[in-house]
Each structure stands twice: as C-alpha cells, then as structure tokens.
Design a protein around this motif. Structure first.
Motif: not given
Length: 280
Positions: A42, A45, A49, A51, A53, A58, A131, A135, A147-148
């Motif tokens: 993963f 970004a 953070y 992501n 997920l 989803k 998200k 951000k 984190s997402v």
C-alpha cells in the motif's frame, strides 16, 4: 490541568503501526510503501496518508462524505463554533486517559478533532472512509497518522489504543473493543435532543428532536455522561450555509431554504451534544 497544544507541522518520527486489511499481518513502512509479510503493498500518498481500503471492500466508487461536504465542514469548524465541545472532550481526555497512550479518532473526517489530542508524548491516528477528507487531514495535520479505511474492519492490532473518540460517526462496539486496550476508554459524541433544531425547523414541516436514548454501546462500562448545549449566533450567511452543507439536511433543503439562509444577516442555532465515556 494540563493544556494540550498542537505540535509543529512535521511528519511524526515514529513508525505508524498498521495491520494489513487483507491478511491482518503487521505492515512495515519502507520507501513510502507499506508492506506485510505476504507482500501486500500500500503506497503512502504524497500528503502522507495511506489508503487501506481495498477496492473490493468499497460499496461505492467514492464512499463517505463528498468533497463539498468536507470543505463546508472544514470552513465551519475553523470558525470555532464547536469549541465548547472540543474543550469538554479534551478535559475528559486529560482527566481519564493515559496521556502517553495511543489515540484513535474513528470517522475523523478532515482531522479537526483528531489533531486536538496530539501532544509531544502520544501518538494519534485518524481513520475515515472518505478519501477527500483524509487528504485534507494528512496535509494539514502532519503530526498525526491518517488512513483511508472502513470502521467495520480497522487496520490496527488488537488492544492497540488507550483512547478512542467517535464524533458523529458510526459506533461499532465489537470492533472498537477489539482495538481498545484493557482499561482503555471510548468517548462517543452524539446529537443532543435540540441539536441544530432551528435549522431543522427551516427544512421540515414538523421538526423532531433527536432521540438521546439510543446507546449502541452495550458491554463496555459507562463511566460518565455529559451534555454540552449552547446557542451559536452567526453574524453572516456563510457560516449558516456551511453548517447546512456539512449535514445530511443539505439533501433535504429546498432552494427556498438555501436562498433564505444566504440572504440572512444573522441566524441563531443551538448546538446540543451528548458525550458518553466508556471503559473497557
């Protein structure tokens, strides 16, 4: 009483402690990539953070609050209208918490409540399914980990946290209890009976008060219940419009209601919060 102060905007030096959402093994951060022993990867970004997920988890293309709601909430909260709530949350944190323990903000949004808990000696995490919110949070509050992820399957180890907050987010007792350490605390914030009642009166022909009796926590011991109730007086239409836009009421409001709020020079609306503190 110790005063909590926000730390300088710098990425935390400690290694974030996440577990893989696919296999539940610990994730290690190296060269801006989180990787587990099963080689699930993963990327971090540019805002800082991660992501966590996976797309198969989803339920929609862009789950959670949309960008307009996130920006409206950020603009509204920056004006300090919810400061009495923050003051009470931090007072409870200082009174009960292990101040060196790890803190988790469930459904953290753009990080407004999350970063208020950061001190020089603790580690603070925020998770949201949106998200766009994460951000903003990661870019603005670089001294916390964001984190997402989904609250239904959090990317953390068992008994990781000493303090969990949930402000107007889904309260999932089983999962929160899993990541809460023994003698750890959960603080929930839910709407009081008269929360935003004046706004609701503009939208609904028969506005109903919130039902305060609902308590989704059944097994954890409740130590205290507090109410924070006060009138918010808006001197311009921007605050009233942002308040509307950041709530689910925005989807019910007619154009006539929006126009009325835009043209108003003053608007008074009550904030009414119920804070419940639980211990594991």
């Amino acid at each position: 009483m110790t005063v909590l102060t926000s730390q300088p905007s710098a990425h935390p030096s400690e290694q974030p402690k996440y577990r893989c959402p696919l296999c539940q093994h610990p994730l290690q951060l190296s060269d801006k990539t989180y990787r587990c022993s099963n080689n699930h990867c993963f990327d971090q970004a540019k805002q800082g953070y991660v992501n966590l997920l996976p797309v198969q988890f989803k339920h929609s293309k862009a789950p959670g609050d949309n960008k307009a709601m996130v920006q409206a909430r950020r603009a509204f909260l920056d004006q300090g209208h919810y400061q009495p709530l923050i003051d009470k949350m931090l007072a409870l944190y200082q009174e009960y918490a292990d101040l060196a323990g790890e803190v988790f903000d469930a459904g953290c949004g753009e990080g407004f409540y999350t970063h208020q808990h950061k001190t020089a000696v603790n580690t603070v995490y925020g998770v949201d399914i949106a998200k766009e919110a994460i951000k903003i949070a990661a870019k603005r509050y670089q001294n916390c980990h964001f984190s997402v992820a989904t609250l239904a399957d959090l990317p953390f180890a068992n008994e990781q946290f000493a303090w969990i907050t949930s402000v107007y987010a889904p309260i999932l007792e089983e999962e929160f209890t899993r990541i809460l350490n023994n003698n750890g605390y959960l603080l929930t914030v839910t709407p009081g009976e008269k929360h935003l009642f004046e706004l609701k009166e503009l939208i609904y022909q028969q506005a109903k008060a919130h039902d305060e009796s609902k308590q989704p926590i059944e097994k954890l011991k409740m130590l205290a219940e507090h109410k924070v109730n006060y009138a918010m007086c808006f001197a311009n239409s921007d605050d009233a419009i942002n308040l509307l836009a950041m709530t689910p009421f925005a989807f019910k409001a007619s154009q006539a209601v929006i126009d009325k709020l835009k043209s108003t020079t003053s608007f008074t609306c009550h904030a009414d919060f119920v804070l419940r503190l639980y211990k594991k």
